[in-house]
Design an enzyme around this catalytic site. Structure first.
Site, PDB file in Angstrom:
ATOM      1  N   GLN A 155     -10.213  -3.761  -3.104  1.00  0.00           N
ATOM      2  CA  GLN A 155     -11.493  -3.232  -2.634  1.00  0.00           C
ATOM      3  C   GLN A 155     -12.590  -3.529  -3.654  1.00  0.00           C
ATOM      4  OE1 GLN A 155     -12.352  -1.453   0.304  1.00  0.00           O
ATOM      5  NE2 GLN A 155     -14.380  -1.881  -0.511  1.00  0.00           N
TER       6      GLN A 155
ATOM      7  N   ASP B 182     -17.113   7.575  -1.074  1.00  0.00           N
ATOM      8  CA  ASP B 182     -15.830   7.418  -0.378  1.00  0.00           C
ATOM      9  C   ASP B 182     -15.526   8.765   0.281  1.00  0.00           C
ATOM     10  OD1 ASP B 182     -13.280   6.594   0.440  1.00  0.00           O
ATOM     11  OD2 ASP B 182     -12.414   6.609  -1.575  1.00  0.00           O
TER      12      ASP B 182
ATOM     13  N   CYS C  26     -16.400   2.004   0.866  1.00  0.00           N
ATOM     14  CA  CYS C  26     -15.219   1.168   1.117  1.00  0.00           C
ATOM     15  C   CYS C  26     -14.787   1.229   2.579  1.00  0.00           C
ATOM     16  CB  CYS C  26     -14.084   1.589   0.208  1.00  0.00           C
ATOM     17  SG  CYS C  26     -13.675   3.344   0.337  1.00  0.00           S
TER      18      CYS C  26
ATOM     19  N   ARG D  46       0.878  -1.179   0.000  1.00  0.00           N
ATOM     20  CA  ARG D  46       0.000   0.000   0.000  1.00  0.00           C
ATOM     21  C   ARG D  46       0.907   1.217   0.000  1.00  0.00           C
ATOM     22  NH1 ARG D  46      -5.244   1.393   3.635  1.00  0.00           N
ATOM     23  NH2 ARG D  46      -6.078   0.089   1.978  1.00  0.00           N
TER      24      ARG D  46
ATOM     25  N   HIS E 243      -7.504   0.936  -6.271  1.00  0.00           N
ATOM     26  CA  HIS E 243      -7.726   0.076  -5.099  1.00  0.00           C
ATOM     27  C   HIS E 243      -8.414  -1.207  -5.579  1.00  0.00           C
ATOM     28  CE1 HIS E 243      -7.952  -1.151  -1.076  1.00  0.00           C
ATOM     29  NE2 HIS E 243      -8.730  -0.238  -0.534  1.00  0.00           N
TER      30      HIS E 243
ATOM     31  N   ARG F  33     -13.787  -8.342   1.768  1.00  0.00           N
ATOM     32  CA  ARG F  33     -12.364  -8.100   1.517  1.00  0.00           C
ATOM     33  C   ARG F  33     -11.576  -9.384   1.809  1.00  0.00           C
ATOM     34  NH1 ARG F  33     -10.226  -2.987   1.699  1.00  0.00           N
ATOM     35  NH2 ARG F  33      -8.401  -4.101   0.929  1.00  0.00           N
TER      36      ARG F  33
HETATM   37  N1  NVA Z   1      -9.878   6.997  -1.051  1.00  0.00           N
HETATM   38  C1  NVA Z   1      -9.515   6.492   0.257  1.00  0.00           C
HETATM   39  C2  NVA Z   1      -9.787   5.022   0.358  1.00  0.00           C
HETATM   40  C3  NVA Z   1      -9.468   4.401   1.685  1.00  0.00           C
HETATM   41  C4  NVA Z   1      -9.696   2.923   1.703  1.00  0.00           C
HETATM   42  C5  NVA Z   1      -8.060   6.804   0.522  1.00  0.00           C
HETATM   43  O1  NVA Z   1      -7.236   6.653  -0.401  1.00  0.00           O
HETATM   44  O2  NVA Z   1      -7.727   7.195   1.635  1.00  0.00           O
HETATM   45  N1   CP Z   2     -11.222   0.044   2.633  1.00  0.00           N
HETATM   46  C1   CP Z   2      -9.936  -0.064   3.038  1.00  0.00           C
HETATM   47  O1   CP Z   2      -9.015  -0.339   2.254  1.00  0.00           O
HETATM   48  O2   CP Z   2      -9.749   0.096   4.384  1.00  0.00           O
HETATM   49  P1   CP Z   2      -8.368   0.218   5.181  1.00  0.00           P
HETATM   50  O3   CP Z   2      -7.754   1.535   4.808  1.00  0.00           O
HETATM   51  O4   CP Z   2      -8.763   0.131   6.610  1.00  0.00           O
HETATM   52  O5   CP Z   2      -7.473  -0.928   4.777  1.00  0.00           O
END
Ligand code: NVA
Ligand code: CP
Length: 310
Positions: free
Chosen positions: A135, A227, A267, A105, A132, A295
């Protein structure tokens, strides 16, 4: 076992419709209680590199590996030499000597690509600024479970046109779902992402619509998705974004334009009374915790497809 020819899971654009459907069907199999602890990855170890926070991704990947008979290792970029400037290319080559798979990540999609290029083990994208995909596999699984089909269903995505929206757009195009994305003009998905989704949609017959009108997007939809307005790494833009996204909240007025049996998706994590009201988030149409549970199952399918002995 699914017939996946891919070595990595970096973006849904690399996967065919059949490969995505195979993974979703495997995920549904693995979700059956009698299949929870199948030792398909006995003794295998997944490394998980995190340059951003996580609850769902970290815990679901780790639990998934343990359930499959393997192990998972949390690698914070702060505590590894990555945080002191060791390159991704060196890290990938070193970790390939210890591990059977890597999840990362991070910020730039190019970092995930670089890790995959230099690793001799499968690499999985656990979220970047652009995508993502894990997700969206859980999201497609949830829609499939709920409606029994994906093709011809309409998704409305309301909010920031970034990582989740991009992956939803590509995922929808791949499986023949229609998608309408409503964002403030300055926060629409990048033109190259829209072009990519439209190119894929040509082959599956799905419709990709980009608008700045949330009611138009939600009109006739089967699923409404939102989101957060400020993603990880954008914390300093929170106030400015809050102002720009006024009118893009998913609330009782907006959902009136959806089909009566619509589902609400997010998400997570969610910001109540910002991108969505508590009433909708906690209401009878909400499937957010089915999504978050999925997930685990969707990622177990990905792990098995990429890491099980062929
Ligand atoms: N768009 C959000 C998704 C988190 C799972 C982010 O990138 O923080
Ligand atoms: N939706 C998602 O990816 O959550 P986290 O940031 O908690 O992993």
């Amino acid at each position: 076992a699914p017939s996946i020819i891919q070595e990595n899971f970096l973006s849904l654009k690399d996967y065919s419709t059949d490969e995505i459907m195979d993974l979703l069907n495997l995920a549904i199999e693995l979700k059956k209680p009698e299949n929870k602890y199948l030792p398909l990855l006995q003794g295998k170890v997944l490394g998980m590199i995190f340059e951003k926070s996580s609850t769902r991704t970290r815990v679901s990947f780790e639990a998934g590996m343990l359930q499959l008979g393997g192990n998972a290792m949390f690698l914070s970029s702060q505590d590894t030499q990555l945080g002191r400037g060791e390159t991704i290319a060196d890290t990938g080559r070193v970790l390939s000597g210890y591990l059977d798979g890597l999840m990362i990540r991070t910020f730039h999609q190019s970092s995930v690509q670089e890790l995959a290029d230099f690793s001799s083990i499968p690499v999985i994208n656990g979220l970047t600024d652009d995508y993502h995909p894990c997700q969206v596999m859980a999201d497609l699984m949830t829609i499939l479970e709920h409606f029994g089909t994906l093709k011809g269903k309409k998704m409305a995505y309301i909010g920031d046109g970034n990582n989740v929206a991009n992956s939803l757009m590509i995922g929808a195009a791949k499986v023949g779902m229609d998608i309408s994305i409503a964002s403030p003009i300055a926060y629409a998905p990048k033109p190259e992402m829209i072009a990519l989704a439209k190119q894929i949609a040509q082959y599956t017959g799905s419709t990709i619509e980009i608008t700045d009108n949330p009611e138009q997007a939600v009109s006739g939809s089967d699923a409404i998705y939102t989101d957060v307005w400020a993603s990880m790494g954008q914390e300093q833009e929170t106030i400015e974004r809050f102002q720009h996204f006024q009118g893009f909240q998913v609330n009782e007025n907006l959902v009136k334009h959806a089909k009566t049996d619509y589902i609400f998706m997010h998400c997570l994590p969610a910001h109540r009374e910002e991108e969505v009201t508590t009433a909708i988030l906690e209401g009878p149409h909400s499937v957010i915790f089915q999504q978050s549970e999925n997930r685990l199952h969707a990622q177990k399918a990905i792990l098995v497809a990429l890491m099980a002995d062929k």
